[in-house]
Design an enzyme around this catalytic site. Structure first.
Site, PDB file in Angstrom:
ATOM      1  N   THR A  15       0.820  -1.214   0.000  1.00 48.18           N
ATOM      2  CA  THR A  15       0.000   0.000   0.000  1.00 48.18           C
ATOM      3  C   THR A  15       0.850   1.260   0.000  1.00 48.18           C
ATOM      4  OG1 THR A  15      -1.758  -1.156   1.139  1.00 48.18           O
ATOM      5  CG2 THR A  15      -1.785   1.225   1.317  1.00 48.18           C
ATOM      6  N   THR A  94       1.742  -4.271   4.352  1.00 45.79           N
ATOM      7  CA  THR A  94       1.556  -4.577   5.779  1.00 45.79           C
ATOM      8  C   THR A  94       1.057  -6.007   6.013  1.00 45.79           C
ATOM      9  OG1 THR A  94      -0.730  -3.759   5.759  1.00 45.79           O
ATOM     10  CG2 THR A  94       0.996  -2.182   6.375  1.00 45.79           C
ATOM     11  N   ASP A  95       0.441  -6.612   4.981  1.00 46.70           N
ATOM     12  CA  ASP A  95      -0.267  -7.873   5.237  1.00 46.70           C
ATOM     13  C   ASP A  95       0.637  -9.028   5.653  1.00 46.70           C
ATOM     14  OD1 ASP A  95      -2.713  -6.734   4.870  1.00 46.70           O
ATOM     15  OD2 ASP A  95      -2.955  -7.393   2.797  1.00 46.70           O
TER      16      ASP A  95
HETATM   17  C1  SIN Z   1      -0.899  -3.020   2.850  1.00 41.40           C
HETATM   18  O1  SIN Z   1       0.199  -2.795   2.405  1.00 41.40           O
HETATM   19  O2  SIN Z   1      -1.351  -2.329   3.812  1.00 41.40           O
HETATM   20  C2  SIN Z   1      -1.815  -4.099   2.378  1.00 41.40           C
HETATM   21  C3  SIN Z   1      -1.436  -4.740   1.114  1.00 41.40           C
HETATM   22  C4  SIN Z   1      -0.112  -5.435   1.160  1.00 41.40           C
HETATM   23  O3  SIN Z   1       0.239  -6.018   2.171  1.00 41.40           O
HETATM   24  O4  SIN Z   1       0.587  -5.392   0.151  1.00 41.40           O
END
Ligand code: SIN
Length: 337
Positions: A15, A94-95
């Site tokens: 993200t 973040t995932d």
């Molecule tokens: C994010 O980055 O918050 C979600 C999508 C990902 O992990 O690439």
């Protein structure tokens, strides 16, 4: 460090590098913004450090796993070997950030600090959090406090030991926190307030050897339980090619009696079985699970299912047997001392 620190940024997507059609759109495309563009958008970063950048992946972190983490770890070690770099910032989704950070802690032996950072809102969003997180990551690893090395996650002003980072919310800016410890430091404006100790994992760098190999890590599956599941999750699971299994049990690792018996059978017939929990902050010990240690099932301590799977697959790749692997997980458990 009297001169300006030299920081190298490695972009992997997520993200933080996402672009939406408008500043308020919920949908966006991960990896649309190159790492070089990300750093150019951070006010004040050039005053703080000399920053270089490269993008090695441009995708959501749901598409990253051990193969890409190994490529990332090798690149981090290569970059850190240069006298021209004082620390590395990795931008990431973040995932799966918590798994990537734990993996890097377990395999990297770089003697320079590595900070993973990310964002909960895409780069094009109103009040995007990526630029501040990127600034704070660079600021943190420029500090003399972190010059010995180590893997950290820097999000929303918190500097967290990489192996302890957990994602606790799908949307909140303060989604990441440290578990089982607290934050190592907090970024306040352009300063750092040290709070806790350095807190490397008890196995930091232990699996460095995996970087010399090209084989894929052994398959480790995670089976998640739900109320009333009985033994279905294991009797229906196709575990034929599975060398290791992590059960995301209830609370402190409990599971239905029939399933506990099946888990013990699997452990006896050669699959290494670890019991973790589906709760957010996990603590599974020998006395809290429905299985007994002499059944050969290993409690995960404070490691959640996804981190347990990372450690288990690295341990299996290293050729360790169930007793040796139990000893590793014991390092993440409360001790009776
Ligand atoms: C994010 O980055 O918050 C979600 C999508 C990902 O992990 O690439």
């Amino acid at each position: 460090m009297a001169r300006k620190p030299k920081i190298h940024v490695i972009g992997t997507g997520g993200t933080i590098s996402g672009a939406g059609d408008t500043a308020t759109a919920g949908a966006y495309q991960s990896g649309a913004v190159e790492a070089a563009q990300l750093i150019a958008a951070v006010d004040g970063l050039d005053r703080l450090a000399d920053v270089s950048a490269e993008t090695i992946f441009a995708t959501g972190s749901e598409n990253l796993g051990p193969v890409q983490w190994r490529q990332l770890a090798r690149r981090i070690e290569e970059v850190c070997a240069s006298n021209d770099v004082d620390g590395v910032v990795v931008t990431h989704g973040t995932d799966t950030l918590e798994e990537a950070a734990f993996y890097l802690d377990l395999v990297c032996r770089a003697n320079k600090p590595v900070a993973l950072t990310a964002a909960m809102r895409p780069a094009t969003a109103l009040s995007a959090d990526g630029p501040a997180n990127l600034f704070q990551a660079a600021l943190s690893i420029s500090s003399p406090h972190f010059q010995g090395g180590g893997v950290f996650v820097v999000m929303n002003t918190q500097v967290i030991a990489g192996w302890q980072a957990i994602k606790t919310s799908s949307v909140a800016l303060d989604s990441f926190c440290a578990y089982p410890g607290g934050s190592v430091a907090r970024v306040v404006g352009e300063s750092l307030m040290m709070i806790g100790g350095r807190q490397s994992s008890p196995l930091a760098g232990r699996f460095h050897g995996v970087l010399e190999k090209d084989e894929e890590l052994p398959v480790v599956d995670i089976v998640a339980l739900r109320g009333g599941c009985g033994d279905r999750p294991l009797s229906n699971a196709n575990t034929n090619d599975c060398k290791g299994l992590v059960i995301a049990g209830f609370g402190s690792g409990t599971m239905p009696d029939t399933l506990a018996a099946e888990a013990a059978d699997m452990a006896r017939s050669g699959t290494v079985v670890v019991v973790s929990s589906r709760v957010g902050r996990v603590m599974v010990s020998a006395h809290s699970t429905s299985t007994r240690l002499d059944d050969g099932v290993i409690p995960s301590g404070c490691l959640n299912p996804q981190k347990s799977a990372v450690l288990l697959s690295l341990a299996l790749a290293d050729g360790l047997d169930a007793a040796e692997i139990a000893g590793l997980f014991q390092l993440f458990s409360a001790s009776s001392q």
